[in-house]
Design a protein around this motif. Structure first.
Motif, PDB file in Angstrom:
ATOM      1  N   PRO A  65       0.646  -0.933  -0.125  1.00 18.54           N
ATOM      2  CA  PRO A  65      -0.091  -0.013  -0.036  1.00 18.54           C
ATOM      3  C   PRO A  65       0.769   1.172  -0.086  1.00 18.54           C
ATOM      4  O   PRO A  65       0.280   2.257  -0.469  1.00 18.54           O
ATOM      5  N   THR A  66       2.000   1.312   0.600  1.00 19.18           N
ATOM      6  CA  THR A  66       2.867   2.439   0.278  1.00 19.18           C
ATOM      7  C   THR A  66       4.351   1.685   0.545  1.00 19.18           C
ATOM      8  O   THR A  66       4.652   0.978   0.809  1.00 19.18           O
ATOM      9  N   TRP A 155      -7.738   3.311   1.400  1.00 20.85           N
ATOM     10  CA  TRP A 155      -7.820   4.924   1.096  1.00 20.85           C
ATOM     11  C   TRP A 155      -6.833   5.468   2.112  1.00 20.85           C
ATOM     12  O   TRP A 155      -6.131   6.296   1.821  1.00 20.85           O
ATOM     13  N   ARG A 158      -3.083   4.643   1.983  1.00 20.73           N
ATOM     14  CA  ARG A 158      -2.360   5.379   0.665  1.00 20.73           C
ATOM     15  C   ARG A 158      -1.880   6.771   1.245  1.00 20.73           C
ATOM     16  O   ARG A 158      -1.162   7.361   0.565  1.00 20.73           O
ATOM     17  N   ARG A 159      -2.752   7.338   2.219  1.00 19.73           N
ATOM     18  CA  ARG A 159      -2.523   9.041   2.634  1.00 19.73           C
ATOM     19  C   ARG A 159      -1.729   9.339   3.829  1.00 19.73           C
ATOM     20  O   ARG A 159      -1.274  10.316   3.886  1.00 19.73           O
TER      21      ARG A 159
END
Length: 169
Positions: A65-66, A155, A158-159
């Motif tokens: 994811p990252t 979501w 990812r942030r």
């Protein structure tokens, strides 16, 4: 509760969910509600400003994811035994002491965001890890973690950044 007031990079628990980047994400918390006196096994979510210190994911079930997420490998465990020297730390199987399996058969821990609750120098009995992870279903409480819908968790993952905190008022 100590720490600077919540900022735009923080995830903030509110009565209707988790607020982050202008969105409200429905979530569930521990069956014991929110507490300022967290203890191992109480099922409560601890009040405070909890820094994000890592992210784990199942590489056999999802893409990374990252760039800073680490894979959950077979044999990865989390020690939740206050009597053990590795209490509230990731350990490897075999582990004869109390622990949680991170590579679960169900998808609950396919993506795990780690907070600094009682870490890296744990106080015995103050409660093991507080994760942000996938929920079982809406309204079903956790053992103290914060849990979200899978698409909302992805979501969020990812942030967030290392400066992001989980703020539980």
């Amino acid at each position: 509760m100590t720490g600077p007031p919540p900022g735009p990079a923080d995830m903030v628990l509110i009565p209707t969910g988790l607020r982050f980047h202008g969105r409200r994400l429905p979530c569930v918390i521990g069956r014991g509600g929110v507490t300022a006196r967290k203890r191992e096994g109480d099922g409560a979510t601890p009040r405070g400003h909890h820094r994000i210190v890592g992210m784990l994911y199942r590489p056999d079930r999802m893409a990374r994811p990252t760039d800073w997420a680490l894979p959950i490998r077979p044999g990865d465990l989390w020690s939740d035994d206050p009597a053990h020297a590795d209490y509230n730390l990731m350990v490897r199987a075999p582990c004869p002491h109390g622990h949680e399996v991170l590579r679960r058969a169900d998808p609950l821990y396919d993506l795990v965001i780690l907070t600094d609750w009682n870490w890296p120098y744990p106080v015995k009995g103050r409660g093991s890890a507080i994760f942000v992870h996938r929920w079982r279903r809406p309204g079903h409480p956790t053992a103290g973690c914060v849990a979200l819908r899978p698409d909302h968790l992805a979501w969020l993952a990812r942030r967030i950044q290392y400066r992001t905190r989980l703020v539980v008022p």
